[in-house]
Scaffold this motif. Structure first.
Motif, mmCIF file in Angstrom:
data_model
loop_
_atom_site.group_PDB
_atom_site.id
_atom_site.type_symbol
_atom_site.label_atom_id
_atom_site.label_comp_id
_atom_site.label_asym_id
_atom_site.label_seq_id
_atom_site.Cartn_x
_atom_site.Cartn_y
_atom_site.Cartn_z
ATOM 1 N N THR A 72 -26.445 -27.486 -0.232
ATOM 2 C CA THR A 72 -26.585 -28.135 -1.530
ATOM 3 C C THR A 72 -27.906 -28.876 -1.675
ATOM 4 O O THR A 72 -28.561 -28.788 -2.706
ATOM 5 N N ARG A 73 -28.351 -29.580 -0.645
ATOM 6 C CA ARG A 73 -29.596 -30.363 -0.732
ATOM 7 C C ARG A 73 -30.813 -29.492 -0.980
ATOM 8 O O ARG A 73 -31.851 -29.980 -1.393
ATOM 9 N N GLU A 74 -30.709 -28.199 -0.713
ATOM 10 C CA GLU A 74 -31.831 -27.285 -0.929
ATOM 11 C C GLU A 74 -31.788 -26.631 -2.306
ATOM 12 O O GLU A 74 -32.712 -25.898 -2.658
ATOM 13 N N LEU A 75 -30.742 -26.883 -3.067
ATOM 14 C CA LEU A 75 -30.600 -26.287 -4.392
ATOM 15 C C LEU A 75 -31.252 -27.167 -5.448
ATOM 16 O O LEU A 75 -31.486 -28.357 -5.231
ATOM 17 N N VAL A 76 -31.511 -26.592 -6.597
ATOM 18 C CA VAL A 76 -32.136 -27.307 -7.716
ATOM 19 C C VAL A 76 -31.107 -27.468 -8.830
ATOM 20 O O VAL A 76 -30.417 -26.517 -9.188
ATOM 21 N N ALA A 77 -31.007 -28.681 -9.364
ATOM 22 C CA ALA A 77 -30.063 -28.964 -10.445
ATOM 23 C C ALA A 77 -30.763 -29.056 -11.799
ATOM 24 O O ALA A 77 -30.113 -28.993 -12.840
ATOM 25 N N GLY A 78 -32.066 -29.233 -11.795
ATOM 26 C CA GLY A 78 -32.820 -29.340 -13.036
ATOM 27 C C GLY A 78 -34.303 -29.380 -12.744
ATOM 28 O O GLY A 78 -34.717 -29.441 -11.576
ATOM 29 N N PHE A 79 -35.104 -29.323 -13.814
ATOM 30 C CA PHE A 79 -36.551 -29.280 -13.606
ATOM 31 C C PHE A 79 -37.297 -29.800 -14.828
ATOM 32 O O PHE A 79 -36.770 -29.868 -15.924
ATOM 33 N N TRP A 80 -38.537 -30.177 -14.574
ATOM 34 C CA TRP A 80 -39.531 -30.438 -15.607
ATOM 35 C C TRP A 80 -40.772 -29.636 -15.249
ATOM 36 O O TRP A 80 -41.049 -29.411 -14.072
ATOM 37 N N LEU A 81 -41.525 -29.274 -16.233
ATOM 38 C CA LEU A 81 -42.874 -28.751 -16.032
ATOM 39 C C LEU A 81 -43.793 -29.752 -16.714
ATOM 40 O O LEU A 81 -43.642 -30.018 -17.913
ATOM 41 N N TRP A 82 -44.705 -30.335 -15.932
ATOM 42 C CA TRP A 82 -45.603 -31.371 -16.435
ATOM 43 C C TRP A 82 -47.052 -30.944 -16.274
ATOM 44 O O TRP A 82 -47.411 -30.229 -15.353
ATOM 45 N N GLU A 83 -47.881 -31.484 -17.159
ATOM 46 C CA GLU A 83 -49.339 -31.375 -17.040
ATOM 47 C C GLU A 83 -49.837 -32.790 -16.774
ATOM 48 O O GLU A 83 -49.723 -33.665 -17.637
ATOM 49 N N VAL A 84 -50.331 -33.031 -15.560
ATOM 50 C CA VAL A 84 -50.787 -34.358 -15.147
ATOM 51 C C VAL A 84 -52.215 -34.259 -14.627
ATOM 52 O O VAL A 84 -52.701 -33.177 -14.327
ATOM 53 N N LYS A 85 -52.880 -35.413 -14.498
ATOM 54 C CA LYS A 85 -54.260 -35.362 -13.997
ATOM 55 C C LYS A 85 -54.310 -35.122 -12.497
ATOM 56 O O LYS A 85 -55.239 -34.509 -11.993
ATOM 57 N N ASP A 86 -53.276 -35.612 -11.760
ATOM 58 C CA ASP A 86 -53.238 -35.416 -10.314
ATOM 59 C C ASP A 86 -51.842 -35.740 -9.789
ATOM 60 O O ASP A 86 -50.967 -36.174 -10.538
ATOM 61 N N MET A 87 -51.655 -35.521 -8.502
ATOM 62 C CA MET A 87 -50.347 -35.753 -7.889
ATOM 63 C C MET A 87 -49.943 -37.223 -7.960
ATOM 64 O O MET A 87 -48.762 -37.540 -8.117
ATOM 65 N N ASP A 88 -50.910 -38.125 -7.884
ATOM 66 C CA ASP A 88 -50.591 -39.553 -7.982
ATOM 67 C C ASP A 88 -49.939 -39.881 -9.321
ATOM 68 O O ASP A 88 -48.997 -40.677 -9.379
ATOM 69 N N GLU A 89 -50.435 -39.277 -10.399
ATOM 70 C CA GLU A 89 -49.830 -39.522 -11.714
ATOM 71 C C GLU A 89 -48.409 -38.964 -11.753
ATOM 72 O O GLU A 89 -47.501 -39.611 -12.284
ATOM 73 N N ALA A 90 -48.195 -37.792 -11.165
ATOM 74 C CA ALA A 90 -46.847 -37.210 -11.130
ATOM 75 C C ALA A 90 -45.884 -38.118 -10.366
ATOM 76 O O ALA A 90 -44.767 -38.376 -10.823
#
Length: 119
Positions: A72-90
């Motif tokens: 179960t911990r390896e499964l995905v329950a939902g998602f977002w697709l984002w456009e960010v400037k970098d990983m820190d912003e995400a």
């Protein structure tokens, strides 16, 4: 930079438990903030893996596997697709997110390949 933000499944999400009204409203407000900031490209929840199928590939062969799926911990329950400037912003945005599950949960952030990665 585009990132896929993955809400990891839990035992509760795998049983098909829907969010409470309070959580649904909190997530809606969070999604509105993402949209207002110009970050949100897509978002959705996924039904439990019991409603899903996997297709296993082995050369030319294809095998269909019915859910539910283990780990179960390896499964995905939902998602977002984002456009960010970098990983820190995400990461900063994920830290602002309401806990998407009634108990402990995890959110994974993965960068998408861009055409520039192949040049």
């Amino acid at each position: 930079m585009r990132v896929m933000v993955l809400v990891k499944a839990t035992e509760d999400s795998e049983t098909g438990m829907l969010p409470t009204t309070e959580l649904f409203e909190a997530m809606h407000k969070f999604n509105e903030a993402l949209a207002k900031a110009g970050i949100l490209r897509a978002a959705d929840g996924l039904k439990p893996s019991s409603a899903g199928k996997r297709v296993a590939f082995d050369g030319a062969g294809r095998t269909v596997i019915d859910g539910p799926f283990a780990q179960t911990r390896e499964l995905v329950a939902g998602f977002w697709l984002w456009e960010v400037k970098d990983m820190d912003e995400a990461v900063a945005w994920v830290k602002r997110c309401p806990n998407p599950m009634p108990g402990p949960s995890e959110i994974e952030i993965r960068p998408l390949y861009e055409m520039s990665d192949f040049e």
